[in-house]
Design an enzyme around this catalytic site. Structure first.
Site, short mmCIF file in Angstrom:
data_model
loop_
_atom_site.label_atom_id
_atom_site.label_comp_id
_atom_site.label_asym_id
_atom_site.label_seq_id
_atom_site.Cartn_x
_atom_site.Cartn_y
_atom_site.Cartn_z
N GLY A 1 -37.62 -17.95 30.25
CA GLY A 1 -37.22 -18.94 29.26
C GLY A 1 -36.45 -18.29 28.13
O GLY A 1 -35.84 -17.23 28.28
N SER A 2 -36.52 -18.91 26.96
CA SER A 2 -35.73 -18.44 25.82
C SER A 2 -36.34 -17.21 25.18
O SER A 2 -37.54 -16.97 25.27
CB SER A 2 -35.61 -19.56 24.77
OG SER A 2 -36.85 -19.72 24.10
N GLY B 1 -40.16 -16.24 24.13
CA GLY B 1 -40.63 -14.95 24.60
C GLY B 1 -41.28 -14.13 23.50
O GLY B 1 -42.31 -13.47 23.73
N GLU C 1 -38.29 -12.74 31.54
CA GLU C 1 -36.87 -12.92 31.83
C GLU C 1 -36.36 -13.94 30.82
O GLU C 1 -36.66 -15.12 30.92
CB GLU C 1 -36.67 -13.41 33.27
CG GLU C 1 -35.28 -13.14 33.80
CD GLU C 1 -34.35 -14.34 33.73
OE1 GLU C 1 -34.13 -14.84 32.61
OE2 GLU C 1 -33.88 -14.78 34.78
N CYS D 1 -29.48 -18.85 32.93
CA CYS D 1 -29.71 -17.79 31.94
C CYS D 1 -28.59 -16.76 31.92
O CYS D 1 -28.24 -16.24 30.88
CB CYS D 1 -31.03 -17.09 32.23
SG CYS D 1 -32.49 -18.14 32.12
#
Length: 491
Positions: free
Chosen positions: A238-239, A243, A260, A294
């Site tokens: 995710g973002s 994170g 990630e 992403c």
């Protein structure tokens, strides 16, 4: 085909999977899932929270330590993964349609991703029987030493909405290969294929409690999973903003993390490149899945002598992509996943205009028929972008491309690396020496030369810098789920 034709959606509501039971949330709360292309209600889902995460983690712990899973051999896990791959392959159309309905991606692409996913499951099946330690030779007389790899334990996974089935396979595969157990928290905006994939796993013979699914908000269910003291390892996609919160939450028991996170990937085109191939590829690098990727190549650097012509070609390639309901075989791009995401992306477009970027194409929501209530935004290309503009620095996660000229190799390398992110980078050139120099100097986890976004089960993928910790795909992915024990024996 309409949403109500899909048998998975005929249930009154979608429930949580905890242990061997499909249950409502402890709170009794539910939330809606809607088709982003039409606004149509697909189904309602159980809104899990902290109490449900506690139950799911307890089920995963029981399965890890005491259930039949703890006694299964690597060969058994291998056969289980192969059965899952076979069932997924046989049900390609059902999974492709559900992914399309839930998050909008055209069915040509959701269908097209399943061969990679079945290949990934079969790769993990092979790796399940390839986990081994070493026998280093100690310098201590009369001493034998060996290393043993053991499953880390109960894993948590929080996945994004831009590839719900893909992310489910990517998290579940290594868990099953290594003998761990899992609590999976899908994204609120796209939870349906994770639930259906869990059904398939149970049908394949995965024992109760090995895989648990808790749907619900990230602020409650996700936060509870990240902070849970009985979770040994957490994987998050995710973002980078979320994170960082997960890193803080994980300090309670210092659980292992793999992350990630976001990207703002550079895609660099030199004048000596095959421009006929580079232009449409640069468009798809930025606009694939409506930019909800992403590693999207959203910073396009073009060598100055070809800049103007190349910008026009990329804009033409983007404009030629057909937007529409993902159920249509003719659609190249679908909608953004939600009204919230549409507002976010159009906000960035407004910032680009305010900061002086020149709009070449796109830029406004498509609301007239046939787009109706869907969240459609056409491919948007900006020129005259400076490196310090918001649209060139921040991850937008929408179909917005910033194009910038450059003059030489050293300059563009410095500019490409001047970002907190480092997930991917693209490079287009016919100069082999330049490909090696630039490929080695770009600070990114994946560098694609004369291609973009290539993936393979055996090749690791992950980020530098703020784009994450750890690797997915390849043998490194399994190592993220294993502890290494040193065994000493006095002979």
């Amino acid at each position: 085909m309409t949403a109500t034709d899909h048998s998975f959606l005929t249930k009154p509501r979608q429930r949580l999977l905890i242990g061997d039971r499909w249950v409502d949330a402890v709170s009794g709360l539910t939330f809606e899932s809607r088709n982003p292309a039409t606004g149509e209600l697909l189904t309602t889902l159980a809104e899990g929270g902290e109490a449900d995460i506690d139950l799911a983690v307890a089920a995963a712990r029981q399965a890890f330590e005491h259930g039949p899973w703890a006694r299964m051999m690597p060969a058994d896990r291998q056969m289980l993964l192969l059965r899952i791959a076979d069932l997924l392959e046989a049900r390609t159309e059902s999974f492709a349609l559900l992914d399309t309905l839930d998050m909008g991606k055209p069915i040509r692409f959701t269908r097209g991703s399943i061969p990679l996913l079945t290949s990934l499951l079969r790769y993990f099946a092979g790796m399940a029987r390839a986990i081994h330690g070493d026998t280093p030779q100690p310098s201590i007389p009369g001493m034998f030493a060996a290393t043993v790899k053991e499953p880390v334990g109960v894993c948590g996974a929080i996945i994004p909405w831009n590839g719900p089935l893909w992310a489910s396979v990517l998290k579940i595969g290594p868990v099953l290969a290594t003998g761990c157990t899992l609590v999976l928290k899908p994204a609120e905006d796209a939870s349906l294929t994770p639930l259906m994939f869990a059904e398939l796993c149970l049908e394949s013979g995965v024992p109760p409690g090995v895989i648990n699914i808790v749907t619900g908000p990230g602020t409650t269910a996700g936060a509870a999973l990240a902070a849970h003291r009985d979770v040994d390892k957490l994987s998050f996609t995710g973002s980078d903003t979320t994170g960082r919160k997960i890193v803080q939450a994980a300090t309670g028991n210092l659980k292992r993390l793999s992350l990630e996170l976001g990207g703002k990937s550079p895609n660099i085109v030199f004048a000596d490149a095959d421009l006929a191939a580079a232009a449409p590829a640069a468009a798809m690098a930025a606009f694939m899945s409506s930019g909800q990727v992403c590693s999207a190549g959203t910073r396009l650097y073009v060598e100055r002598p070809i800049h103007d012509d190349f910008v026009a070609e990329v804009a033409r390639a983007g404009a030629a992509l057909r937007l529409g309901d993902g159920r249509s075989e003719d659609s190249d791009l679908g909608p953004l996943v939600s009204a919230r995401q549409l507002d976010r992306v159009t906000g960035y477009i407004d910032k680009g205009l305010c900061e002086g970027a020149r709009l070449i194409s796109g830029g406004a929501r498509l609301a007239a028929p046939p787009f109706g209530d869907g969240f459609f935004l056409p491919p948007t290309v900006f020129a005259d972008v400076a490196d310090d503009m918001t649209i060139a620095r921040e991850e937008i996660f929408g179909p917005v491309l910033s194009v910038m000229p450059f003059d030489d190799e050293e300059e563009v390398l410095h500019r490409a690396n001047a970002t907190p992110f480092g997930l991917g980078a693209g490079l287009w050139t016919s100069n082999v020496g330049r490909a090696h120099r630039m490929g080695g100097a770009l600070r990114a986890g994946s560098v694609w030369v004369n291609c973009y976004n290539a993936l393979d089960p055996a090749v690791p993928s992950g980020g530098y810098k703020a784009s994450g910790w750890g690797r997915e795909y390849g043998p490194n992915h399994l190592d993220e789920h294993l502890n290494v024990k040193s065994l000493w024996i006095q002979t």
